[in-house]
Enzyme design. Structure first.
Site, PDB file in Angstrom:
ATOM      1  N   HIS A 109      -7.570  -3.638   4.842  1.00  0.00           N
ATOM      2  CA  HIS A 109      -6.697  -2.136   4.894  1.00  0.00           C
ATOM      3  C   HIS A 109      -7.480  -1.723   4.012  1.00  0.00           C
ATOM      4  CE1 HIS A 109      -4.459   0.467   2.445  1.00  0.00           C
ATOM      5  NE2 HIS A 109      -3.625   0.949   3.768  1.00  0.00           N
ATOM      6  N   ASN A 110      -7.647  -1.953   2.611  1.00  0.00           N
ATOM      7  CA  ASN A 110      -8.431  -1.419   1.558  1.00  0.00           C
ATOM      8  C   ASN A 110      -9.958  -1.094   2.005  1.00  0.00           C
ATOM      9  OD1 ASN A 110      -6.007  -1.707   0.576  1.00  0.00           O
ATOM     10  ND2 ASN A 110      -6.792  -2.448  -1.586  1.00  0.00           N
ATOM     11  N   LYS A 158      -4.252  -6.993   3.612  1.00  0.00           N
ATOM     12  CA  LYS A 158      -4.177  -5.858   2.595  1.00  0.00           C
ATOM     13  C   LYS A 158      -5.678  -5.637   2.138  1.00  0.00           C
ATOM     14  CE  LYS A 158      -2.801  -2.850  -0.269  1.00  0.00           C
ATOM     15  NZ  LYS A 158      -3.792  -2.724  -1.527  1.00  0.00           N
ATOM     16  N   SER A 180       0.797  -1.345  -0.015  1.00  0.00           N
ATOM     17  CA  SER A 180      -0.038  -0.027   0.007  1.00  0.00           C
ATOM     18  C   SER A 180       0.910   1.199   0.029  1.00  0.00           C
ATOM     19  CB  SER A 180      -1.032   0.198   1.355  1.00  0.00           C
ATOM     20  OG  SER A 180      -1.646   1.189   1.124  1.00  0.00           O
ATOM     21  N   GLU A 210      -9.940   1.972   4.098  1.00  0.00           N
ATOM     22  CA  GLU A 210      -9.698   2.814   3.308  1.00  0.00           C
ATOM     23  C   GLU A 210     -11.102   3.357   2.550  1.00  0.00           C
ATOM     24  OE1 GLU A 210      -7.665   3.365  -1.098  1.00  0.00           O
ATOM     25  OE2 GLU A 210      -6.049   2.636   0.600  1.00  0.00           O
TER      26      GLU A 210
END
Length: 484
Positions: free
Chosen positions: A190-191, A187, A130, A194
Site C-alpha cells: 500500500h505504501n 500495508k 493507514s 502511495e
C-alpha cells in the site's frame, strides 16, 4: 476497579492517541499507557475527558485493567521499540492474550515475533494502519494479519473504528488479511503504491506548472476538475487544496516556499527490494523511490544546474505551439493510465508474495480495505474489487476488459506527454516507467534473445531455443565472422 477495559494501547503519539479516542467514541473502554507518563497526563486532562479511557502509568497497571483475553495494541516505532515493549509486557500476560503491532514493521520481524510468542501461548497480530492522524481519529484502513485465533477477539473493535464504505456506508475497511506477516506486507505494498501515486501527481504538476506555465489558481481548477472524474481520490483532493493555501509569512503560495527535498521512511524501498527478491517488475514504485533519493541531493542538483544544459528554448517553443486544453487532457490521461499501471504492478507483487509465502490473499477484499480511510483511497478501487470478484486468479489487472479499454483510450495522450517531457527537458521517471512497463508487458517478443546470446558468449550461461526443447551453448568466438 480492574479488568474492565476492552483493550489497552501503548504509545500515545498522535496516531496512538487518536486511535484511543476513536475506540472510546465507539463505546469501548480503553486503557492507555505511554513510557513518558506526561503523555498519559496530557491525554487524561485533555481530549479524553468524559470518555471511557483509563490512564495507566506502568505496563503492570495497564495489564491489570484489561478483560481476558487481554488485548494490547502497540503504537510505537518499528524495530527496537517494539521489541522492548514486548519484552516489558509479555511476561505479564497469559496464554490466549493478544499483542498487536500497529506500526510499519518489516513483515519478517512480525513473523519472527509470532513464533517467539507461541511458546507462551500469546497470540500476535501485525496490522497495517493507514489514514494518518485524521484516519486514526475518524476511521482508518486496517489490515490485520498473524495469529488467526486472535481475529474473533479483535474484529469487533477494529471493524467498529475502521472507515466505512459502500452504498449504505456500512462496509468496514478492515478484514482479515492472512497469516504470518501478511498484514504488514500488504500495508507495505500500500505504501509503495502511495509512493507511486504521489510521484505521478508531482510529475503532472511539473508538466503543467513548468511546462505549460499554469499558475497555482489554475492548477487548483485543474485538480478540482480531475477529482470529479476517473481520478477521484484523496491524493488528488488534497493536491487541489494545497494550491489554495497562502503562506502567512510571505503572502506567497505556501507550496512554492517548500524546499524540493523529499523524505521517506523506508516502506517504498522495502517494496522495491522485495519485488526484486520475487522477480516482479514493480518498476514505477522503484522509480518513485529513486526520485525521492534524487530530490534529497539538493546541493548536488544546485551545482549541476549551473554546469549542465537542457534543450535550448524548448519550453518557450512548446508553450507557443501547444494547445493548452489538449495538453492538460493528455496529462490527465497519462496520470490515469500510469496509475492503472502502478496498481497492476502492486497487485502483481501481492500475488507473487501470496504464492511464495502461502498467504492466500483475497485481492478484491484488499481493494476494499483501501477504498476508504487510507492515503491511496480512490474511486477506481471499486473497479479493482469488481475485477477480482469476477476472476480471483486474474494474472494482471491490465488484462481485464475495463482496464484494457482504459489503457487503450488513454495511451495516445500518455505517449504525447512522455515524448513532450523528453523534448522540453522535464523529468517524468514514473510516467516513463509506467509506459515502458505497459509496452514491455504487451510485447510478445522482447530483445532479450540478444541478452541471452551475450551471456552465453562471455560466460557460457546457456540459452533456450524457440524451435526445440533443451538448454544450449554455442562457441561464439569460434563461429563469429572476423571483422575486416
Amino acid at each position: 476497579m480492574t479488568e474492565h477495559c476492552d483493550i489497552g494501547l501503548i504509545g500515545l503519539a498522535v496516531m496512538g492517541q487518536n486511535l484511543v479516542l476513536n475506540m472510546a467514541d465507539h463505546g469501548f473502554q480503553v486503557a492507555a499507557y505511554n513510557r513518558t507518563t506526561s503523555k498519559v497526563d496530557d491525554l487524561i486532562s485533555g481530549a479524553s475527558q468524559g470518555k471511557s479511557i483509563v490512564g495507566c502509568y506502568s505496563p503492570e497497571e495497564l495489564v491489570k485493567n484489561l478483560k481476558r483475553p487481554r488485548r494490547i495494541m502497540m503504537m510505537v516505532k518499528a524495530g527496537d521499540p517494539v521489541s522492548q515493549t514486548i519484552k516489558n509486557v509479555a511476561p505479564l500476560l497469559e496464554a490466549g492474550d493478544i499483542l498487536i503491532d500497529g506500526g510499519n514493521t518489516y513483515y519478517t520481524d512480525t513473523e519472527r515475533r509470532i513464533k517467539e510468542l507461541q511458546s507462551q501461548g500469546i497470540l500476535y497480530i501485525g496490522t497495517g494502519i493507514s489514514g494518518g492522524e485524521e484516519g486514526a481519529r475518524h476511521g482508518p484502513s486496517i489490515m490485520p494479519g498473524g495469529s488467526i485465533e486472535a481475529w474473533p477477539h479483535i474484529k469487533p473493535i477494529f471493524q467498529a473504528i475502521a472507515a466505512k464504505v459502500g452504498p449504505n456506508n456500512d462496509i468496514p475497511c478492515c478484514e482479515w488479511v492472512g497469516p504470518g506477516g501478511a498484514g504488514h506486507y500488504v500495508k507495505m505494498v500500500h505504501n509503495g503504491i502511495e509512493y507511486g501515486d504521489m510521484q505521478l501527481i508531482c510529475e503532472a504538476y511539473s508538466l503543467l506548472k513548468d511546462g505549460l506555465g499554469l499558475f497555482n489558481e489554475e492548477l487548483y481548477d485543474v485538480f478540482a476538475q480531475w477529482n470529479k472524474g476517473e481520478l477521484d481520490s484523496y491524493l488528488i483532493e488534497i493536491t487541489r487544496d494545497i494550491f489554495s493555501v497562502v503562506d502567512s509569512k510571505t503572502n506567497n503560495a505556501l507550496v512554492d516556499m517548500i524546499l524540493d527535498k523529499a523524505g521517506q521512511k523506508g516502506t517504498g524501498k522495502w517494496t522495491s527490494q522485495l519485488a526484486l527478491d520475487l522477480g516482479v517488475p514493480t518498476t514505477l514504485i522503484t522509480e518513485a523511490v529513486f526520485a525521492r533519493f534524487l530530490s534529497a541531493q539538493k546541493e548536488a542538483r544546485q551545482r549541476a544546474s549551473q554546469a549542465l544544459c537542457g534543450p535550448a528554448d524548448a519550453i518557450e517553443k512548446f508553450r507557443e505551439s501547444v494547445n493548452r486544453d489538449t495538453f492538460i487532457e493528455s496529462v490527465r490521461q497519462a496520470l490515469y493510465a500510469s496509475k492503472i499501471s502502478s496498481y497492476a504492478q502492486g497487485f502483481a507483487q501481492l500475488q507473487a508474495a501470496s504464492g511464495e509465502y502461502g498467504w492466500d490473499l483475497k485481492y478484491g477484499e484488499l481493494a476494499m480495505l483501501w477504498r476508504g480511510g487510507c492515503i491511496i483511497r480512490a474511486a477506481f478501487l471499486e473497479r479493482i474489487k469488481d475485477v477480482f470478484d469476477r476472476d480471483p486468479h486474474l494474472e494482471n489487472l491490465l488484462l481485464d476488459s475495463y482496464f484494457r479499454k482504459a489503457m487503450e483510450s488513454s495511451q495516445n495522450g500518455w505517449r504525447l506527454v512522455v515524448g513532450s517531457a523528453a523534448q522540453i527537458g522535464i523529468p517524468v521517471p514514473a510516467f516513463s516507467s509506467a509506459l515502458a512497463y505497459y509496452d514491455g508487458y504487451r510485447s510478445e517478443r522482447l530483445p532479450h534473445n540478444l541478452l541471452q546470446a551475450q551471456r552465453d558468449y562471455f560466460g557460457a550461461h546457456t540459452y533456450e531455443r524457440i524451435d526445440e526443447e533443451g538448454v544450449f551453448h554455442t562457441d561464439w568466438l569460434k563461429l563469429r565472422r572476423e571483422p575486416k
